[in-house]
Design a protein around this motif. Structure first.
Motif, PDB file in Angstrom:
ATOM      1  N   VAL A 156       0.852  -1.106   0.020  1.00 45.48           N
ATOM      2  CA  VAL A 156      -0.120   0.158   0.149  1.00 45.48           C
ATOM      3  C   VAL A 156       0.889   1.364   0.075  1.00 45.48           C
ATOM      4  O   VAL A 156       1.579   1.392   0.775  1.00 45.48           O
ATOM      5  CB  VAL A 156      -1.056  -0.115   1.260  1.00 45.48           C
ATOM      6  CG1 VAL A 156      -1.665   1.353   1.140  1.00 45.48           C
ATOM      7  CG2 VAL A 156      -1.959  -1.500   1.216  1.00 45.48           C
ATOM      8  N   ALA A 157       0.756   2.146  -1.214  1.00 44.38           N
ATOM      9  CA  ALA A 157       1.583   3.262  -0.981  1.00 44.38           C
ATOM     10  C   ALA A 157       0.807   4.498  -0.426  1.00 44.38           C
ATOM     11  O   ALA A 157      -0.273   4.963  -0.987  1.00 44.38           O
ATOM     12  CB  ALA A 157       1.870   3.651  -2.590  1.00 44.38           C
ATOM     13  N   SER A 158       1.241   4.740   0.916  1.00 42.04           N
ATOM     14  CA  SER A 158       0.241   5.629   1.642  1.00 42.04           C
ATOM     15  C   SER A 158       0.136   7.226   0.869  1.00 42.04           C
ATOM     16  O   SER A 158       1.264   7.603   0.379  1.00 42.04           O
ATOM     17  CB  SER A 158       1.199   5.950   3.166  1.00 42.04           C
ATOM     18  OG  SER A 158       1.139   4.758   3.592  1.00 42.04           O
ATOM     19  N   GLY A 159      -0.871   7.489   0.747  1.00 41.63           N
ATOM     20  CA  GLY A 159      -1.116   8.962   0.338  1.00 41.63           C
ATOM     21  C   GLY A 159      -1.383   8.923  -1.017  1.00 41.63           C
ATOM     22  O   GLY A 159      -1.656   9.934  -1.797  1.00 41.63           O
ATOM     23  N   GLN A 160      -0.897   7.777  -1.783  1.00 44.53           N
ATOM     24  CA  GLN A 160      -1.111   7.976  -3.100  1.00 44.53           C
ATOM     25  C   GLN A 160      -2.246   6.999  -3.868  1.00 44.53           C
ATOM     26  O   GLN A 160      -2.357   6.963  -5.052  1.00 44.53           O
ATOM     27  CB  GLN A 160       0.050   7.304  -3.953  1.00 44.53           C
ATOM     28  CG  GLN A 160       1.391   7.783  -3.486  1.00 44.53           C
ATOM     29  CD  GLN A 160       2.621   7.125  -3.989  1.00 44.53           C
ATOM     30  OE1 GLN A 160       2.731   6.726  -4.968  1.00 44.53           O
ATOM     31  NE2 GLN A 160       3.747   7.505  -3.249  1.00 44.53           N
ATOM     32  N   ASN A 161      -3.023   6.374  -3.088  1.00 39.75           N
ATOM     33  CA  ASN A 161      -4.301   5.514  -3.503  1.00 39.75           C
ATOM     34  C   ASN A 161      -3.748   4.485  -4.457  1.00 39.75           C
ATOM     35  O   ASN A 161      -4.435   4.195  -5.366  1.00 39.75           O
ATOM     36  CB  ASN A 161      -5.328   6.222  -4.186  1.00 39.75           C
ATOM     37  CG  ASN A 161      -6.318   7.018  -3.092  1.00 39.75           C
ATOM     38  OD1 ASN A 161      -5.719   8.496  -2.924  1.00 39.75           O
ATOM     39  ND2 ASN A 161      -7.002   6.386  -2.180  1.00 39.75           N
ATOM     40  N   THR A 162      -2.356   3.844  -4.331  1.00 42.23           N
ATOM     41  CA  THR A 162      -1.971   2.813  -5.068  1.00 42.23           C
ATOM     42  C   THR A 162      -1.622   1.548  -4.204  1.00 42.23           C
ATOM     43  O   THR A 162      -1.116   1.672  -3.118  1.00 42.23           O
ATOM     44  CB  THR A 162      -0.727   3.323  -5.638  1.00 42.23           C
ATOM     45  OG1 THR A 162      -1.031   4.585  -6.555  1.00 42.23           O
ATOM     46  CG2 THR A 162      -0.150   2.279  -6.532  1.00 42.23           C
ATOM     47  N   VAL A 163      -2.457   0.662  -4.697  1.00 42.24           N
ATOM     48  CA  VAL A 163      -2.283  -0.723  -3.764  1.00 42.24           C
ATOM     49  C   VAL A 163      -1.895  -1.550  -4.921  1.00 42.24           C
ATOM     50  O   VAL A 163      -2.551  -1.842  -5.998  1.00 42.24           O
ATOM     51  CB  VAL A 163      -3.503  -1.221  -3.161  1.00 42.24           C
ATOM     52  CG1 VAL A 163      -3.385  -2.532  -2.541  1.00 42.24           C
ATOM     53  CG2 VAL A 163      -3.921  -0.217  -2.189  1.00 42.24           C
ATOM     54  N   SER A 164      -0.823  -2.423  -4.900  1.00 42.08           N
ATOM     55  CA  SER A 164      -0.345  -3.393  -5.832  1.00 42.08           C
ATOM     56  C   SER A 164       0.318  -4.765  -5.076  1.00 42.08           C
ATOM     57  O   SER A 164       0.266  -4.855  -4.171  1.00 42.08           O
ATOM     58  CB  SER A 164       0.828  -2.847  -6.548  1.00 42.08           C
ATOM     59  OG  SER A 164       2.051  -2.738  -5.849  1.00 42.08           O
ATOM     60  N   ALA A 165       0.068  -5.640  -5.944  1.00 38.47           N
ATOM     61  CA  ALA A 165       0.276  -7.167  -5.536  1.00 38.47           C
ATOM     62  C   ALA A 165       1.372  -7.794  -6.495  1.00 38.47           C
ATOM     63  O   ALA A 165       1.249  -7.682  -7.685  1.00 38.47           O
ATOM     64  CB  ALA A 165      -0.794  -7.896  -5.419  1.00 38.47           C
ATOM     65  N   SER A 166       2.748  -8.088  -5.929  1.00 41.56           N
ATOM     66  CA  SER A 166       3.656  -8.618  -6.906  1.00 41.56           C
ATOM     67  C   SER A 166       3.982 -10.136  -6.474  1.00 41.56           C
ATOM     68  O   SER A 166       3.984 -10.606  -5.217  1.00 41.56           O
ATOM     69  CB  SER A 166       5.041  -7.811  -6.468  1.00 41.56           C
ATOM     70  OG  SER A 166       4.994  -6.636  -6.854  1.00 41.56           O
ATOM     71  N   LEU A 167       3.892 -10.836  -7.415  1.00 39.34           N
ATOM     72  CA  LEU A 167       4.196 -12.284  -7.305  1.00 39.34           C
ATOM     73  C   LEU A 167       5.676 -12.539  -7.688  1.00 39.34           C
ATOM     74  O   LEU A 167       6.322 -12.208  -8.656  1.00 39.34           O
ATOM     75  CB  LEU A 167       3.479 -13.244  -8.266  1.00 39.34           C
ATOM     76  CG  LEU A 167       3.466 -14.643  -8.029  1.00 39.34           C
ATOM     77  CD1 LEU A 167       3.260 -15.083  -6.678  1.00 39.34           C
ATOM     78  CD2 LEU A 167       2.798 -15.431  -9.321  1.00 39.34           C
TER      79      LEU A 167
END
Length: 238
Positions: A156-167
């Motif tokens: 979760v990138a705080s303050g950027q509204n970016t959530v990503s999942a890496s495999l």
């Protein structure tokens, strides 16, 4: 039996540093393993080894990872390593490199809500350590349906509204990034997760997530054989 392990740890700390005979046992804060002593057969010889987590009272910056073996009925310490930080977020196990033996994955708490992930492999009486990266939530399991385990790291990138999942997976001796997908940008925290079969050769990861004002949602992420996919993510609305 755990008292015998602690006695062996007492002996080791007394031998290694005569000025630091007192210590504090450290306990993982989340996950399936919450004990300061974990018994596990790492090398497949039918005998359990023990991993102990502790911090010396005069050193508040580092938690130690201590490997102990039982030989002829007596426990003794055979390896001691400093971990990344002071507090343990979680401990997980999986055969990440596909050699038939489990690795131990340790998440270390940081000053933010992010954690640092390290992977420990047992080679003879040596613990080999590898840095994996930073995560907010961690999933370990057979995600690619390859017969051995993989690592899904959600950030979760705080303050950027970016959530990503890496495999991530280990192929040979190399740590490989298989792919990254975006998730709902308003996710703030994570609940439980479950890996289930979507098709004969496809496994999916269901992840319970928390948004603001008590709203929950479940994300689904899967590996289709060539890429990582989140079928529920809509780019326009994030």
């Amino acid at each position: 039996e755990q008292k015998e392990i602690q006695n062996a740890l007492d002996d080791y700390i007394g031998r290694a540093d005569k000025t630091a005979k007192r210590y504090v046992l450290k306990y993982p804060k989340s996950g399936d393993y919450r004990s300061a002593f974990i018994l596990r057969d790492f090398d497949g010889d039918g005998e359990e080894e023990a991993i102990a987590f502790y911090r010396k009272k005069d050193d508040t910056s580092k938690t130690h990872v201590n490997l102990l073996r039982k030989k002829e009925g007596v426990w003794s310490s055979v390896r001691d390593m400093e971990g990344y930080g002071n507090d343990i977020d979680r401990v997980a196990f999986g055969d990440i490199d596909g050699d038939g033996y489990e690795e131990m994955l340790m998440g270390w708490s940081m000053y933010s809500r992010d954690r640092r992930l390290e992977m420990y492999s047992l080679k003879s009486d040596t613990l080999a350590k590898r840095d994996i990266g930073v995560y907010t939530h961690l999933v370990v399991g057979n995600i690619t349906a390859s017969g051995h385990d993989d690592i899904l790291m959600i950030n979760v990138a705080s303050g950027q509204n970016t959530v990503s999942a890496s495999l991530k997976a280990v192929r040979g001796d190399e740590l490989t990034d298989l792919g990254t997908v975006r998730m709902d940008g308003d996710i703030q925290q994570f609940g439980s997760h479950h890996i289930g079969k979507l098709a004969d050769t496809v496994n999916g990861v269901y992840i319970d997530c928390f948004k603001a004002a008590g709203t929950m949602l479940t994300e689904l992420i899967y590996w289709n054989g060539s890429q990582l996919i989140n079928p529920l993510y809509e780019v326009a609305s994030n």
